[in-house]
Motif scaffolding. Structure first.
Motif, PDB file in Angstrom:
ATOM      1  N   GLU A  26       0.834  -1.191   0.000  1.00 52.40           N
ATOM      2  CA  GLU A  26       0.000   0.000   0.000  1.00 52.40           C
ATOM      3  C   GLU A  26       0.880   1.256   0.000  1.00 52.40           C
ATOM      4  O   GLU A  26       2.079   1.194   0.257  1.00 52.40           O
ATOM      5  N   ASN A  27       0.258   2.381  -0.299  1.00 52.25           N
ATOM      6  CA  ASN A  27       0.878   3.708  -0.225  1.00 52.25           C
ATOM      7  C   ASN A  27       1.991   3.929  -1.243  1.00 52.25           C
ATOM      8  O   ASN A  27       2.905   4.706  -0.992  1.00 52.25           O
ATOM      9  N   SER A  28       1.929   3.248  -2.379  1.00 51.74           N
ATOM     10  CA  SER A  28       2.942   3.429  -3.417  1.00 51.74           C
ATOM     11  C   SER A  28       2.242   3.711  -4.746  1.00 51.74           C
ATOM     12  O   SER A  28       1.816   2.786  -5.443  1.00 51.74           O
ATOM     13  N   ALA A  29       2.132   4.983  -5.096  1.00 55.40           N
ATOM     14  CA  ALA A  29       1.440   5.376  -6.330  1.00 55.40           C
ATOM     15  C   ALA A  29       2.126   4.748  -7.540  1.00 55.40           C
ATOM     16  O   ALA A  29       3.344   4.747  -7.650  1.00 55.40           O
ATOM     17  N   GLY A  30       1.323   4.184  -8.433  1.00 54.44           N
ATOM     18  CA  GLY A  30       1.858   3.594  -9.660  1.00 54.44           C
ATOM     19  C   GLY A  30       2.645   2.319  -9.452  1.00 54.44           C
ATOM     20  O   GLY A  30       3.441   1.933 -10.304  1.00 54.44           O
ATOM     21  N   ALA A  31       2.421   1.621  -8.354  1.00 54.51           N
ATOM     22  CA  ALA A  31       3.190   0.408  -8.028  1.00 54.51           C
ATOM     23  C   ALA A  31       3.072  -0.647  -9.128  1.00 54.51           C
ATOM     24  O   ALA A  31       1.990  -0.881  -9.674  1.00 54.51           O
ATOM     25  N   VAL A  32       4.194  -1.266  -9.459  1.00 49.02           N
ATOM     26  CA  VAL A  32       4.217  -2.370 -10.426  1.00 49.02           C
ATOM     27  C   VAL A  32       3.804  -3.645  -9.707  1.00 49.02           C
ATOM     28  O   VAL A  32       4.369  -3.999  -8.671  1.00 49.02           O
ATOM     29  N   VAL A  33       2.804  -4.335 -10.266  1.00 46.92           N
ATOM     30  CA  VAL A  33       2.369  -5.617  -9.710  1.00 46.92           C
ATOM     31  C   VAL A  33       3.347  -6.700 -10.131  1.00 46.92           C
ATOM     32  O   VAL A  33       3.900  -7.418  -9.307  1.00 46.92           O
ATOM     33  N   ASP A  81     -11.923  -3.675 -11.305  1.00 50.71           N
ATOM     34  CA  ASP A  81     -10.958  -2.630 -10.953  1.00 50.71           C
ATOM     35  C   ASP A  81     -10.060  -2.223 -12.120  1.00 50.71           C
ATOM     36  O   ASP A  81      -8.967  -1.686 -11.915  1.00 50.71           O
ATOM     37  N   LYS A  82     -10.518  -2.442 -13.345  1.00 48.21           N
ATOM     38  CA  LYS A  82      -9.700  -2.168 -14.535  1.00 48.21           C
ATOM     39  C   LYS A  82      -9.227  -0.718 -14.599  1.00 48.21           C
ATOM     40  O   LYS A  82      -8.134  -0.442 -15.086  1.00 48.21           O
ATOM     41  N   ASP A  83     -10.016   0.208 -14.096  1.00 49.73           N
ATOM     42  CA  ASP A  83      -9.659   1.625 -14.193  1.00 49.73           C
ATOM     43  C   ASP A  83      -8.491   2.005 -13.281  1.00 49.73           C
ATOM     44  O   ASP A  83      -7.942   3.098 -13.427  1.00 49.73           O
ATOM     45  N   SER A  84      -8.092   1.125 -12.386  1.00 45.01           N
ATOM     46  CA  SER A  84      -6.968   1.402 -11.497  1.00 45.01           C
ATOM     47  C   SER A  84      -5.632   0.961 -12.087  1.00 45.01           C
ATOM     48  O   SER A  84      -4.577   1.315 -11.563  1.00 45.01           O
ATOM     49  N   PHE A  85      -5.662   0.179 -13.176  1.00 48.40           N
ATOM     50  CA  PHE A  85      -4.455  -0.454 -13.706  1.00 48.40           C
ATOM     51  C   PHE A  85      -4.169  -0.054 -15.141  1.00 48.40           C
ATOM     52  O   PHE A  85      -5.043   0.414 -15.864  1.00 48.40           O
ATOM     53  N   LEU A 109      -0.321  -0.279 -11.192  1.00 45.57           N
ATOM     54  CA  LEU A 109      -1.321   0.728 -10.879  1.00 45.57           C
ATOM     55  C   LEU A 109      -1.044   1.944 -11.744  1.00 45.57           C
ATOM     56  O   LEU A 109       0.115   2.244 -12.058  1.00 45.57           O
ATOM     57  N   LYS A 110      -2.083   2.659 -12.121  1.00 44.95           N
ATOM     58  CA  LYS A 110      -1.875   3.921 -12.818  1.00 44.95           C
ATOM     59  C   LYS A 110      -1.112   4.853 -11.883  1.00 44.95           C
ATOM     60  O   LYS A 110      -1.222   4.753 -10.649  1.00 44.95           O
ATOM     61  N   ASP A 111      -0.341   5.767 -12.466  1.00 39.93           N
ATOM     62  CA  ASP A 111       0.480   6.669 -11.656  1.00 39.93           C
ATOM     63  C   ASP A 111      -0.342   7.491 -10.673  1.00 39.93           C
ATOM     64  O   ASP A 111       0.152   7.899  -9.628  1.00 39.93           O
ATOM     65  N   SER A 112      -1.602   7.713 -10.987  1.00 39.07           N
ATOM     66  CA  SER A 112      -2.472   8.508 -10.117  1.00 39.07           C
ATOM     67  C   SER A 112      -3.169   7.671  -9.045  1.00 39.07           C
ATOM     68  O   SER A 112      -3.926   8.212  -8.240  1.00 39.07           O
ATOM     69  N   VAL A 113      -2.905   6.354  -9.012  1.00 35.88           N
ATOM     70  CA  VAL A 113      -3.599   5.457  -8.076  1.00 35.88           C
ATOM     71  C   VAL A 113      -2.635   4.963  -7.007  1.00 35.88           C
ATOM     72  O   VAL A 113      -1.533   4.506  -7.302  1.00 35.88           O
ATOM     73  N   THR A 114      -3.073   5.055  -5.763  1.00 33.32           N
ATOM     74  CA  THR A 114      -2.324   4.544  -4.616  1.00 33.32           C
ATOM     75  C   THR A 114      -3.220   3.568  -3.872  1.00 33.32           C
ATOM     76  O   THR A 114      -4.332   3.933  -3.480  1.00 33.32           O
ATOM     77  N   ALA A 115      -2.760   2.360  -3.666  1.00 37.31           N
ATOM     78  CA  ALA A 115      -3.538   1.371  -2.913  1.00 37.31           C
ATOM     79  C   ALA A 115      -3.472   1.715  -1.424  1.00 37.31           C
ATOM     80  O   ALA A 115      -2.442   2.157  -0.928  1.00 37.31           O
ATOM     81  N   ASP A 116      -4.575   1.515  -0.740  1.00 34.79           N
ATOM     82  CA  ASP A 116      -4.649   1.773   0.704  1.00 34.79           C
ATOM     83  C   ASP A 116      -5.337   0.577   1.353  1.00 34.79           C
ATOM     84  O   ASP A 116      -6.540   0.386   1.188  1.00 34.79           O
ATOM     85  N   TYR A 117      -4.574  -0.235   2.063  1.00 34.00           N
ATOM     86  CA  TYR A 117      -5.076  -1.467   2.662  1.00 34.00           C
ATOM     87  C   TYR A 117      -6.289  -1.212   3.563  1.00 34.00           C
ATOM     88  O   TYR A 117      -7.212  -2.026   3.606  1.00 34.00           O
ATOM     89  N   TYR A 154      -7.660  -6.141  -5.347  1.00 35.01           N
ATOM     90  CA  TYR A 154      -8.227  -5.643  -6.596  1.00 35.01           C
ATOM     91  C   TYR A 154      -8.456  -6.823  -7.535  1.00 35.01           C
ATOM     92  O   TYR A 154      -7.697  -7.785  -7.503  1.00 35.01           O
ATOM     93  N   SER A 155      -9.468  -6.705  -8.399  1.00 29.01           N
ATOM     94  CA  SER A 155      -9.759  -7.734  -9.405  1.00 29.01           C
ATOM     95  C   SER A 155      -9.619  -7.125 -10.789  1.00 29.01           C
ATOM     96  O   SER A 155     -10.219  -6.087 -11.081  1.00 29.01           O
ATOM     97  N   VAL A 156      -8.811  -7.787 -11.623  1.00 30.95           N
ATOM     98  CA  VAL A 156      -8.615  -7.311 -12.987  1.00 30.95           C
ATOM     99  C   VAL A 156      -8.439  -8.518 -13.902  1.00 30.95           C
ATOM    100  O   VAL A 156      -7.847  -9.522 -13.510  1.00 30.95           O
ATOM    101  N   THR A 157      -8.995  -8.428 -15.096  1.00 30.50           N
ATOM    102  CA  THR A 157      -8.832  -9.475 -16.100  1.00 30.50           C
ATOM    103  C   THR A 157      -7.961  -8.927 -17.220  1.00 30.50           C
ATOM    104  O   THR A 157      -8.231  -7.851 -17.750  1.00 30.50           O
TER     105      THR A 157
END
Length: 172
Positions: A35-42, A64-68, A77-85, A91-94
């Motif tokens: 968490e707390n890392s904007a644009g984190a690489v999965v 959650d496609k709009d977050s990635f 994650l998109k650069d503007s998205v920060t995960a917060d536990y 998140y779910s993405v296909t």
């Protein structure tokens, strides 16, 4: 052979035409982010495709496609998205991989959010005055604002008059 002892032979070259086969699987090298890392690489995406030299493009669907996004073959994650536990633990993405011939395969992924320690954001004191001549008087109760609600806290006093005070059971 004509059945009366006469025969002829002819050689043929048979050409096998390469046709595009569907990719069969999508892999992701990791499925968790801190968490707390904007644009984190999965992680890095890999595609299993019988056409070894094929190239692939990626599209994202799911809740959650709009977050990635996919950048240079990495799901992130998109650069503007920060995960917060504290607000969302996964998140779910296909991911759909489409090869250069238009064949595709899809794979759903669940990306877990790792809980990291968040710094406290504020300290409050319930009162800021005491009566004179009151040895050991309680000034007030300290409360801490912390995104990690289960955290415990210790206190350190600084400043010119720090030696005149102490914190006991959350009270100054």
């Amino acid at each position: 052979s004509d059945g009366n002892g006469g025969s002829v032979s002819q050689s043929y070259v048979i050409t096998v035409n390469n046709v595009n086969e569907n990719p069969t699987a999508i892999g992701l090298s990791a499925t968790a982010i801190d968490e707390n890392s904007a644009g984190a690489v999965v992680g890095t995406l890999t595609v299993t495709d019988p056409d070894n030299s094929d190239t692939h493009t990626y599209t994202l669907t799911g809740d959650d496609k709009d977050s990635f996004e996919v950048v240079n073959g990495q799901l992130k994650l998109k650069d503007s998205v920060t995960a917060d536990y504290e607000n969302k633990t996964s998140y779910s993405v296909t991911v759909t991989a489409t090869d250069s011939g238009g064949a595709s395969t899809s794979q759903a992924f669940s990306v877990a959010v790792n809980n990291t320690n968040d710094a406290p954001t504020a300290i409050a004191l319930s009162a800021t005055a005491i009566n004179e001549n009151s040895a050991g008087a309680v000034v007030g109760t300290l409360t801490v604002t912390d995104p990690d609600i289960s955290d415990t806290h210790t206190y350190t006093l600084t400043g010119d008059d720090k030696d005149s005070f102490e914190v006991v059971n959350g009270q100054l």
